[in-house]
Write an enzyme that holds these catalytic residues in place. Sequence first.
Site, PDB file in Angstrom:
ATOM      1  N   ASP A   1      40.693  42.011  31.362  1.00  0.00           N
ATOM      2  CA  ASP A   1      40.074  41.405  32.531  1.00  0.00           C
ATOM      3  C   ASP A   1      41.154  41.298  33.619  1.00  0.00           C
ATOM      4  OD1 ASP A   1      38.377  40.216  34.330  1.00  0.00           O
ATOM      5  OD2 ASP A   1      37.538  38.791  32.915  1.00  0.00           O
TER       6      ASP A   1
HETATM    7  C1  BGC Z   1      35.872  38.800  35.926  1.00  0.00           C
HETATM    8  C2  BGC Z   1      35.254  40.051  35.340  1.00  0.00           C
HETATM    9  C3  BGC Z   1      35.214  41.153  36.352  1.00  0.00           C
HETATM   10  C4  BGC Z   1      36.618  41.384  36.887  1.00  0.00           C
HETATM   11  C5  BGC Z   1      36.714  42.516  37.878  1.00  0.00           C
HETATM   12  C6  BGC Z   1      37.156  39.064  36.666  1.00  0.00           C
HETATM   13  O1  BGC Z   1      37.555  37.972  37.383  1.00  0.00           O
HETATM   14  O2  BGC Z   1      36.098  37.878  34.892  1.00  0.00           O
HETATM   15  O3  BGC Z   1      33.962  39.751  34.881  1.00  0.00           O
HETATM   16  O4  BGC Z   1      34.686  42.312  35.792  1.00  0.00           O
HETATM   17  O5  BGC Z   1      37.046  40.185  37.512  1.00  0.00           O
HETATM   18  O6  BGC Z   1      36.120  42.226  39.076  1.00  0.00           O
END
Ligand code: BGC
Length: 762
Positions: free
Chosen positions: A280
């Site tokens: 993530d």
């Molecule tokens: C979130 C994810 C997301 C990623 C990319 C993160 O802050 O937890 O769900 O896919 O950002 O945008």
Amino acid sequence: MTLAVGALALTMTSCQQKSEMDSFIDDLMSKMTIEEKIGQLNLHSYAGFRSAEKVNTDDENVKQLMAGQMGGMYGISNVNTLRQLQDLALQTKNGIPLIFGLDIIHGHETVFPIPLALSTSWNMPMLEQVTRTAAIEATATGVNWVFSPMVDIARDARWGRIAEGSGEDPYLGGEIAKAYVLGYQGHDAELDSTEVLTCVKHYALYGAAEAGRDYNTVNLGRQEILNGYMRPYAEAAKVGAASYMSSFNEFEGIPASANKYLLTDLLRDTYGFDGFVVSDATAVVEMVNHGIGDLQEVSARALQAGLDMDMNSDGFVGTLKKSLDEGRVTEADIDKACRRILEAKYKLGLFENPYKYLNPDRAAKEVFTSESRAFARQVAQECQVLLKNNGVLPLKKDARIAVVGPLADNATEMAGTWSMSSHAGESVTILQGIKDAVTNPNNVSYAEGSWFFLDGQLESDLKYGLIGIFMPNFVPEPVHTTPQAKLIAEAVAKARQADVVVACVGENANMNGEGSSRADITMPDAQMELLKALKATGKPIVLVLNTGRPLILNWEEENMDAVLNTWSEGSEAGHAIADVLFGDVNPSAKLTTSFPRAVGQLPLYYNHKNTGRPHGDFEKYVKFRSNYIDVINAPLYPFGYGLSYTTYEYGDVTLSSAEMAQDGKVTASVTVKNTGNYDGKEIVQLYIHDVVSTSTRPVKELRGFQKIDLKAGESKTVEFELTAEDLKYYNHELQYVCEPGDFEIMIGPNSRDVKMAVLTVK
Ligand code: BGC
């Protein structure tokens, strides 16, 4: 119940294809330096989300890309920008194309209801079509990898990201995960230019954040996660999900992004996943805050645990070479991860045609079309849960209707969380939907009615907080420009002149989703003032509830004439809501999360276990029992619950045999009759309970469901085939077994009102 799935998507169909891929990648990797291999493990965004302007080659991330230090980019939704980035990638020494990711969570430019709402449809073919539609739009705008589906099981409504998932049940969550993956990737091994790679998130257990506080610690044992949480991740792997995203939380004291048990032992060795895992955003560097080492240490640990790609941390690209030189990781570790990224690109067909997904002509024809909007309306019709109705619904089309509340005429709020690609201002408002449906729009009046919160600072922070993070000098516009008392007075005046009031209140999109946990999940104070003032008029009130999480609705249940939970319904919200309010569509959705009576009941979930001192859900307080002094144990609305304009009668549960051998099967049946005056769709649910087992088991567990059409007066017999597979669980030794003995087989319209027969497994 096991859904028969077609050929496993993205699994190489023949040995020959696999060996062709292997030799292509062997050859490519033999030409790559170690730095270039590490470069493939790096993922970043690029500033120009929708901009079609010339790519800024002074941008730090673009510089990395030009140096051959980037495997993919994300957060961009414009073919022109993406083509330029791909051009730059192809000009690097090895000319390896980029993959392009994006958060497409509930539709792309055509926005569907938020995932929690979608899950309440229990309609798998429809949900597959939702992600199919999203894939077409995504690929038309250059995206070939979606950060979806989000399959985290959540039992705590305080957690804002409950909005992004499919609720509290692992079985239903698993069925939905499969439908989503198949919709995005298709049923066969080939990906055509309208199909995308999925990224199942957030792996794993992110939804079990303690106290519902986002990013918080997870404190569960292995048996509990295997039985209660992991199924959706495992099911997604079964149908060939191409990638996973490691989550922010820890498990057993090790952050998920460096957790070998999760990333390798379970995901690859047990679930058979053979794609790549991306972290993530900034999850790698965040492990420094978790306290398990500096950036070099956490990056090395992540790679060795099974993480292949680092989103945003520059941990891999910045430290793995040093770790290799110091003997902290091996070249084989790096090769393994690099190979997985290259395989994904190969499966996408990017080596054959790096511009496969970059067709500049598609977006104008295939995105936000009248067909996709019509489908979004149909979907949203099936995602509204009728929680209460004293007969006021359906409304008459010639009634005088006062439509009030801060969400009544609010197009931008209809899309809900994670809808940055939406045409937010073009979503159909509830007011508009109602006006389009009635006989005479002049009979419909409107008042904004109230602020969101009495605390203007909070309201402003929620509205503009995100912009403030990216633009520190941003000066927010004032909120609360009209006094609350004046707004309420206007709404009350409109209500007095009407036959019925439709109050559109609840959460706006910033109150749920990432980073939006709430400790108090009741109706926001300002809107409660509005509801109480409306109540005092004595007019019938229909509460149209916009929310991304279960709320505590005790007062509303007691005082409103009807409560229709519409969540955030997306691009066609207003039309779909009006379709249900006026009875053109009979509501059929059922909850996939329990609705608590008090925040102190959380975490609250129907598939809980008995204690040694169990206490009936509706029994009043008794000392020394497992209960509360001040609230009963039952949720206000249970899992699986939802009303209709018609009524259904369930017959007794019958079994084709009262006994079953381990290799046998039994059919459980029930006859359901539509006893009311409307045609409807009913979601028939089957639960099991293992009466005596070597480890304790939940009081009920969903193991099957069918959504059936029943015309007024019609009856149907619904059959569920059961085998030992449906009765298995992970025992104390973590073996997946069906233990002989009695099982209660329960069927009903929700998790509370079931009828039961006993099956003995030999
Ligand atoms: C979130 C994810 C997301 C990623 C990319 C993160 O802050 O937890 O769900 O896919 O950002 O945008």
